[in-house]
Design an enzyme around this catalytic site. Sequence first.
Site, PDB file in Angstrom:
ATOM      1  CG  HIS A   1      -1.984  -0.854   0.976  1.00  0.00           C
ATOM      2  ND1 HIS A   1      -2.557  -1.496  -0.061  1.00  0.00           N
ATOM      3  CD2 HIS A   1      -2.988  -1.602   2.075  1.00  0.00           C
ATOM      4  CE1 HIS A   1      -3.489  -2.599   0.070  1.00  0.00           C
ATOM      5  NE2 HIS A   1      -3.624  -2.454   1.500  1.00  0.00           N
TER       6      HIS A   1
ATOM      7  CG  HIS B   1      -7.807  -0.310   2.560  1.00  0.00           C
ATOM      8  ND1 HIS B   1      -8.567  -1.172   3.128  1.00  0.00           N
ATOM      9  CD2 HIS B   1      -6.833  -1.119   2.019  1.00  0.00           C
ATOM     10  CE1 HIS B   1      -7.869  -2.144   3.506  1.00  0.00           C
ATOM     11  NE2 HIS B   1      -6.752  -2.264   2.549  1.00  0.00           N
TER      12      HIS B   1
ATOM     13  CD  GLU C   1      -8.454  -3.374  -0.319  1.00  0.00           C
ATOM     14  OE1 GLU C   1      -7.194  -3.325  -0.520  1.00  0.00           O
ATOM     15  OE2 GLU C   1      -8.529  -4.442   0.396  1.00  0.00           O
TER      16      GLU C   1
HETATM   17  C1  GLA Z   1      -5.056  -5.097   2.211  1.00  0.00           C
HETATM   18  C2  GLA Z   1      -4.561  -6.295   2.167  1.00  0.00           C
HETATM   19  C3  GLA Z   1      -4.682  -7.207   3.674  1.00  0.00           C
HETATM   20  C4  GLA Z   1      -4.423  -6.036   4.545  1.00  0.00           C
HETATM   21  C5  GLA Z   1      -5.389  -5.024   4.702  1.00  0.00           C
HETATM   22  C6  GLA Z   1      -5.017  -4.037   5.641  1.00  0.00           C
HETATM   23  O1  GLA Z   1      -6.625  -5.356   1.809  1.00  0.00           O
HETATM   24  O2  GLA Z   1      -4.852  -7.208   1.019  1.00  0.00           O
HETATM   25  O3  GLA Z   1      -3.824  -8.080   3.639  1.00  0.00           O
HETATM   26  O4  GLA Z   1      -2.921  -5.843   4.681  1.00  0.00           O
HETATM   27  O5  GLA Z   1      -5.181  -4.367   3.115  1.00  0.00           O
HETATM   28  O6  GLA Z   1      -4.924  -4.338   6.824  1.00  0.00           O
END
Ligand code: GLA
Length: 376
Positions: free
Chosen positions: A132, A206, A341
Amino acid sequence: MLCKLVFVAMAGCLCAAGFASAADTKAGVEKKDYGKTPDGVAVEEYTLTNAHGMKAKVITYGAILTELDVPDKDGKFADVVLGFDDLKGYLTKHPYFGATVGRVANRVAKGKFSLDGKDYTLATNNGPNALHGGEKGFDKRVWKAEPVELKKGAAVKFTYKSADGEEGYSGNLTATVTYTLTDKNELRLDYTGTTDKATPVNLTNHSYFNLSGPASGDILGHEMTIVAQKFTPTDDTLIPTGELKAVKGTPFDFTTPTPIGKHLDELKGNPGGYDLNYVLSDVDDKGASLAARVRDPKSGRVMEVYTTEPGIQFYTGNFLDGTNKGKGGTVYKKHQGFCLEAQHFPDSVNHKDFPSTILQPGKTYKQLTVYQFSAK
Ligand code: GLA
């Protein structure tokens, strides 16, 4: 009839501009002070209201969606996204509640990739991988905001200029995301990006949704449909193997409406729930296509997600472990929210066969994702 006007700021507001329509509903955009970051940067909150009284609140810190008020089958409104009551909450360590994620959402294997013959190294902030956008991704930056007048509805455009070298990425990248709340009860997220050097770009939102309201327990009873015949299987650090695998006959099959919790105990090698990227079946470059549909039988709220993106990460809040005290003191527990997402596939930068995330100078990155709400 929709008539345009500038309405007077309410107590505590700095300014307001927008649209008004139905008698009692002040549709439009309202801006408020939302406090300051520890280094003294002012953060603003924008409230978008549509003609039916639906509201979306977004702050300039992380271009985070902090609140989304949606009517249920009896017309009763509830906030359907997890988050905090104030900036202090968003400044604590949290799992990207409502955030705009970039420059590259999802994982980059071992934090390494090569582009045009040059090797890049990113911070490994998720086990052996980069996640991210890095240690201080777009979710932790203060964006600039300007209300925009769009025929489609109340809108605010957020801009962030990410410098060449920031978090290990090449090129000065200007990223924008415009949040629009339409009178069709849609929250539209239009993203753009331009750069002066080739760079990977993969932006997403997110938000953690709970269509019963964030204080109402888990989302395992929500009925999920994902318009995908295939997914990208991963190793145990959630990096795709490169294969596209059919969902048919697996617990990942949501091609027909299925309660999220129905096949949970059949998931092997997954950290207590879903956390995978689906290959969207029906996406073309022309417009956003239906990617997912979620219905909460308790409230009757339905959310449809449309996107231009080739993939969608379905994540069931597996790592929510009670450490985040959110809105009204609610402690967020495992499976209390789900994320959809819309994005390019994880680790695309290391998979030549995946749709490319590389943005070249002179080109514009574009992404559109629409969350449409109804109730029955
Ligand atoms: C995304 C990832 C997850 C986790 C979340 C944040 O969705 O795919 O594995 O890291 O972000 O906690």
